[in-house]
Design a protein around this motif. Sequence first.
Motif, PDB file in Angstrom:
ATOM      1  N   VAL A 249       0.834  -1.214   0.000  1.00 27.28           N
ATOM      2  CA  VAL A 249       0.000   0.000   0.000  1.00 27.28           C
ATOM      3  C   VAL A 249       0.864   1.257   0.000  1.00 27.28           C
ATOM      4  O   VAL A 249       0.449   2.298  -0.531  1.00 27.28           O
ATOM      5  CB  VAL A 249      -1.000   0.010   1.179  1.00 27.28           C
ATOM      6  N   PHE A 250       2.064   1.181   0.568  1.00 25.94           N
ATOM      7  CA  PHE A 250       2.992   2.305   0.441  1.00 25.94           C
ATOM      8  C   PHE A 250       3.325   2.539  -1.031  1.00 25.94           C
ATOM      9  O   PHE A 250       3.369   3.686  -1.495  1.00 25.94           O
ATOM     10  CB  PHE A 250       4.277   2.039   1.223  1.00 25.94           C
ATOM     11  N   GLY A 251       3.573   1.459  -1.769  1.00 25.25           N
ATOM     12  CA  GLY A 251       3.888   1.599  -3.192  1.00 25.25           C
ATOM     13  C   GLY A 251       2.744   2.216  -3.971  1.00 25.25           C
ATOM     14  O   GLY A 251       2.950   3.098  -4.821  1.00 25.25           O
ATOM     15  N   LEU A 252       1.512   1.778  -3.673  1.00 25.63           N
ATOM     16  CA  LEU A 252       0.343   2.350  -4.344  1.00 25.63           C
ATOM     17  C   LEU A 252       0.167   3.822  -3.972  1.00 25.63           C
ATOM     18  O   LEU A 252      -0.123   4.661  -4.830  1.00 25.63           O
ATOM     19  CB  LEU A 252      -0.908   1.559  -3.951  1.00 25.63           C
ATOM     20  N   GLY A 253       0.361   4.122  -2.694  1.00 23.42           N
ATOM     21  CA  GLY A 253       0.205   5.501  -2.252  1.00 23.42           C
ATOM     22  C   GLY A 253       1.229   6.428  -2.876  1.00 23.42           C
ATOM     23  O   GLY A 253       0.910   7.556  -3.285  1.00 23.42           O
ATOM     24  N   LEU A 254       2.468   5.968  -2.975  1.00 22.12           N
ATOM     25  CA  LEU A 254       3.509   6.794  -3.587  1.00 22.12           C
ATOM     26  C   LEU A 254       3.248   6.985  -5.081  1.00 22.12           C
ATOM     27  O   LEU A 254       3.585   8.033  -5.651  1.00 22.12           O
ATOM     28  CB  LEU A 254       4.882   6.164  -3.362  1.00 22.12           C
ATOM     29  N   GLY A 255       2.646   5.957  -5.708  1.00 22.41           N
ATOM     30  CA  GLY A 255       2.266   6.115  -7.114  1.00 22.41           C
ATOM     31  C   GLY A 255       1.244   7.222  -7.281  1.00 22.41           C
ATOM     32  O   GLY A 255       1.269   7.971  -8.266  1.00 22.41           O
TER      33      GLY A 255
ATOM     34  N   PHE B 155      -3.172   1.540  11.828  1.00 23.15           N
ATOM     35  CA  PHE B 155      -3.421   2.920  11.416  1.00 23.15           C
ATOM     36  C   PHE B 155      -2.753   3.214  10.069  1.00 23.15           C
ATOM     37  O   PHE B 155      -3.372   3.801   9.174  1.00 23.15           O
ATOM     38  CB  PHE B 155      -2.911   3.900  12.470  1.00 23.15           C
ATOM     39  N   ILE B 156      -1.495   2.815   9.917  1.00 24.29           N
ATOM     40  CA  ILE B 156      -0.772   3.066   8.665  1.00 24.29           C
ATOM     41  C   ILE B 156      -1.442   2.337   7.501  1.00 24.29           C
ATOM     42  O   ILE B 156      -1.686   2.920   6.428  1.00 24.29           O
ATOM     43  CB  ILE B 156       0.697   2.634   8.805  1.00 24.29           C
ATOM     44  N   PHE B 157      -1.762   1.063   7.722  1.00 24.89           N
ATOM     45  CA  PHE B 157      -2.397   0.277   6.656  1.00 24.89           C
ATOM     46  C   PHE B 157      -3.786   0.821   6.332  1.00 24.89           C
ATOM     47  O   PHE B 157      -4.138   1.001   5.162  1.00 24.89           O
ATOM     48  CB  PHE B 157      -2.475  -1.182   7.082  1.00 24.89           C
ATOM     49  N   GLY B 158      -4.571   1.100   7.381  1.00 21.81           N
ATOM     50  CA  GLY B 158      -5.932   1.585   7.168  1.00 21.81           C
ATOM     51  C   GLY B 158      -5.973   2.942   6.501  1.00 21.81           C
ATOM     52  O   GLY B 158      -6.822   3.197   5.633  1.00 21.81           O
ATOM     53  N   ALA B 159      -5.066   3.846   6.883  1.00 22.95           N
ATOM     54  CA  ALA B 159      -5.031   5.176   6.269  1.00 22.95           C
ATOM     55  C   ALA B 159      -4.725   5.074   4.780  1.00 22.95           C
ATOM     56  O   ALA B 159      -5.314   5.804   3.959  1.00 22.95           O
ATOM     57  CB  ALA B 159      -3.983   6.043   6.967  1.00 22.95           C
TER      58      ALA B 159
ATOM     59  N   VAL C 114      -4.529  15.772  -4.037  1.00 22.39           N
ATOM     60  CA  VAL C 114      -4.972  16.253  -2.728  1.00 22.39           C
ATOM     61  C   VAL C 114      -4.864  15.142  -1.679  1.00 22.39           C
ATOM     62  O   VAL C 114      -4.387  15.366  -0.563  1.00 22.39           O
ATOM     63  CB  VAL C 114      -6.438  16.757  -2.798  1.00 22.39           C
ATOM     64  N   ILE C 115      -5.299  13.951  -2.058  1.00 18.77           N
ATOM     65  CA  ILE C 115      -5.361  12.831  -1.109  1.00 18.77           C
ATOM     66  C   ILE C 115      -4.006  12.503  -0.503  1.00 18.77           C
ATOM     67  O   ILE C 115      -3.850  12.439   0.737  1.00 18.77           O
ATOM     68  CB  ILE C 115      -5.922  11.567  -1.809  1.00 18.77           C
ATOM     69  N   PHE C 116      -3.011  12.290  -1.359  1.00 20.35           N
ATOM     70  CA  PHE C 116      -1.768  11.700  -0.865  1.00 20.35           C
ATOM     71  C   PHE C 116      -0.831  12.685  -0.182  1.00 20.35           C
ATOM     72  O   PHE C 116      -0.131  12.306   0.762  1.00 20.35           O
ATOM     73  CB  PHE C 116      -1.098  10.915  -1.986  1.00 20.35           C
TER      74      PHE C 116
ATOM     75  N   LEU D 176       0.763  10.904   8.141  1.00 22.85           N
ATOM     76  CA  LEU D 176       1.633   9.816   8.586  1.00 22.85           C
ATOM     77  C   LEU D 176       2.939  10.343   9.181  1.00 22.85           C
ATOM     78  O   LEU D 176       3.482   9.744  10.121  1.00 22.85           O
ATOM     79  CB  LEU D 176       1.932   8.867   7.419  1.00 22.85           C
ATOM     80  N   ALA D 177       3.442  11.454   8.660  1.00 24.54           N
ATOM     81  CA  ALA D 177       4.648  12.052   9.241  1.00 24.54           C
ATOM     82  C   ALA D 177       4.386  12.479  10.684  1.00 24.54           C
ATOM     83  O   ALA D 177       5.218  12.276  11.574  1.00 24.54           O
ATOM     84  CB  ALA D 177       5.105  13.245   8.398  1.00 24.54           C
ATOM     85  N   VAL D 178       3.204  13.070  10.915  1.00 23.22           N
ATOM     86  CA  VAL D 178       2.826  13.459  12.278  1.00 23.22           C
ATOM     87  C   VAL D 178       2.682  12.214  13.156  1.00 23.22           C
ATOM     88  O   VAL D 178       3.115  12.195  14.312  1.00 23.22           O
ATOM     89  CB  VAL D 178       1.509  14.258  12.270  1.00 23.22           C
ATOM     90  N   TYR D 179       2.091  11.156  12.606  1.00 19.83           N
ATOM     91  CA  TYR D 179       1.893   9.912  13.357  1.00 19.83           C
ATOM     92  C   TYR D 179       3.225   9.292  13.759  1.00 19.83           C
ATOM     93  O   TYR D 179       3.407   8.893  14.927  1.00 19.83           O
ATOM     94  CB  TYR D 179       1.098   8.923  12.501  1.00 19.83           C
ATOM     95  N   TYR D 180       4.164   9.226  12.832  1.00 18.87           N
ATOM     96  CA  TYR D 180       5.491   8.678  13.156  1.00 18.87           C
ATOM     97  C   TYR D 180       6.177   9.533  14.217  1.00 18.87           C
ATOM     98  O   TYR D 180       6.840   9.003  15.121  1.00 18.87           O
ATOM     99  CB  TYR D 180       6.349   8.597  11.890  1.00 18.87           C
ATOM    100  N   GLY D 181       6.017  10.840  14.112  1.00 27.22           N
ATOM    101  CA  GLY D 181       6.614  11.720  15.106  1.00 27.22           C
ATOM    102  C   GLY D 181       6.013  11.505  16.480  1.00 27.22           C
ATOM    103  O   GLY D 181       6.733  11.468  17.494  1.00 27.22           O
ATOM    104  N   TRP D 182       4.682  11.370  16.537  1.00 27.63           N
ATOM    105  CA  TRP D 182       4.007  11.138  17.814  1.00 27.63           C
ATOM    106  C   TRP D 182       4.440   9.823  18.442  1.00 27.63           C
ATOM    107  O   TRP D 182       4.734   9.751  19.641  1.00 27.63           O
ATOM    108  CB  TRP D 182       2.493  11.138  17.605  1.00 27.63           C
ATOM    109  N   ARG D 183       4.515   8.764  17.636  1.00 23.20           N
ATOM    110  CA  ARG D 183       4.923   7.454  18.161  1.00 23.20           C
ATOM    111  C   ARG D 183       6.371   7.495  18.657  1.00 23.20           C
ATOM    112  O   ARG D 183       6.705   6.891  19.689  1.00 23.20           O
ATOM    113  CB  ARG D 183       4.761   6.384  17.088  1.00 23.20           C
ATOM    114  N   SER D 184       7.224   8.199  17.934  1.00 22.74           N
ATOM    115  CA  SER D 184       8.627   8.310  18.340  1.00 22.74           C
ATOM    116  C   SER D 184       8.744   9.050  19.672  1.00 22.74           C
ATOM    117  O   SER D 184       9.511   8.641  20.563  1.00 22.74           O
ATOM    118  CB  SER D 184       9.438   9.043  17.264  1.00 22.74           C
ATOM    119  N   LEU D 185       7.981  10.124  19.822  1.00 23.87           N
ATOM    120  CA  LEU D 185       8.007  10.885  21.072  1.00 23.87           C
ATOM    121  C   LEU D 185       7.454  10.058  22.221  1.00 23.87           C
ATOM    122  O   LEU D 185       8.008  10.070  23.337  1.00 23.87           O
ATOM    123  CB  LEU D 185       7.210  12.179  20.907  1.00 23.87           C
TER     124      LEU D 185
END
Length: 327
Positions: free
Chosen positions: A8-14, A139-143, A160-162, A169-178
């Motif tokens: 899904v990361f590959g599809l999203g980046l596409g 969360f990552i997969f579902g988003a 607009v979507i991606f 997701l950048a905010v999510y990774y930051g929150w989890r790291s903190l």
Amino acid sequence: MDSGTHLVFGLGLGGLALIDPVIASEPYGPVAVLIGTIAGSQAPDFDTVLRLRSNADYIRNHRGLSHSFPAIAGWTVLLTLVLSLIFRSVSWWHLGLWILLSVVLHVLSDLFNSYGTQAFRPVTRKWVAWNIIHIFDPFIFGAHLVGIVVWLTGWASPRVIFPVLYGLLAVYYGWRSLAHRTLSARLPARDPEHRDGDQYTLLPTLNLYRWNIVRQSADCTYAIGEWDKGAVHWIDHTRCDIHPAVDASKKNKDVQAFLSVTPFPCASVLEQAWGYEVRWVDIRYRHRKQYPFVATVMMDASYKVMQSYVGWLSDERLEKRLRMNAY
């Protein structure tokens, strides 16, 4: 991460690549870049073919060289070259940048979970695992799924979507790291059994607010527990055996492969009529009161190896396998 999340990361980046006017303006640009980002998001895990040789070869090398600096460059060049030959009208430079991003994000996302990678080879062969995101994060997969569905149904433009999705997701990774850093600092004070010299490792779970804990003590003991609702709960304690059979087992290729990837190995020795059974477990992976990631060695009284195995097995299947091979 698991292969589904990488997909899904590959599809999203596409979809994200359509913000690139050079890609979007070419008739075959979106198709070429989508193929490239999907392939790039999977490429580092092509080392799965090592399973055909042996479990030991796969375990020792998976997420090793294939996730390193040279491999990132190699996968990018290879995929860009192949797709540029097929889609000659598409800018190879822009295509290559999106493929590079997909490969880098694959390796980066693997660094965030508990298994880790050797991403910094050849600078260092050390396994790096940040223990922040579970190997499958709902969360990552579902988003990603929501974003892809909205894209395919035409409810909103991928331009607009991606950007919104990856900003979120950048905010999510930051929150989890903190959260990981903050809770790790609190652990010793919250542990009623804490002793000087204890080392703690916080490991992610499927639940965003529950973490697994491994406590390693100087006397070769481990405690396995969880952080839940602001409190530490210990659920298992184990002591690693010190025995000549343990030292002898370290010469076995299956055990060496196991020890090369785990920071938490623990061995136990069971004396048998025919010799010794040495079982290594990875303390990180406790599931249903078992440790399914194991390396086992059966040896006679003179420590000569009779049989060995490394991989993922339940206690019941492992016992059956060892007994069958013993007779």
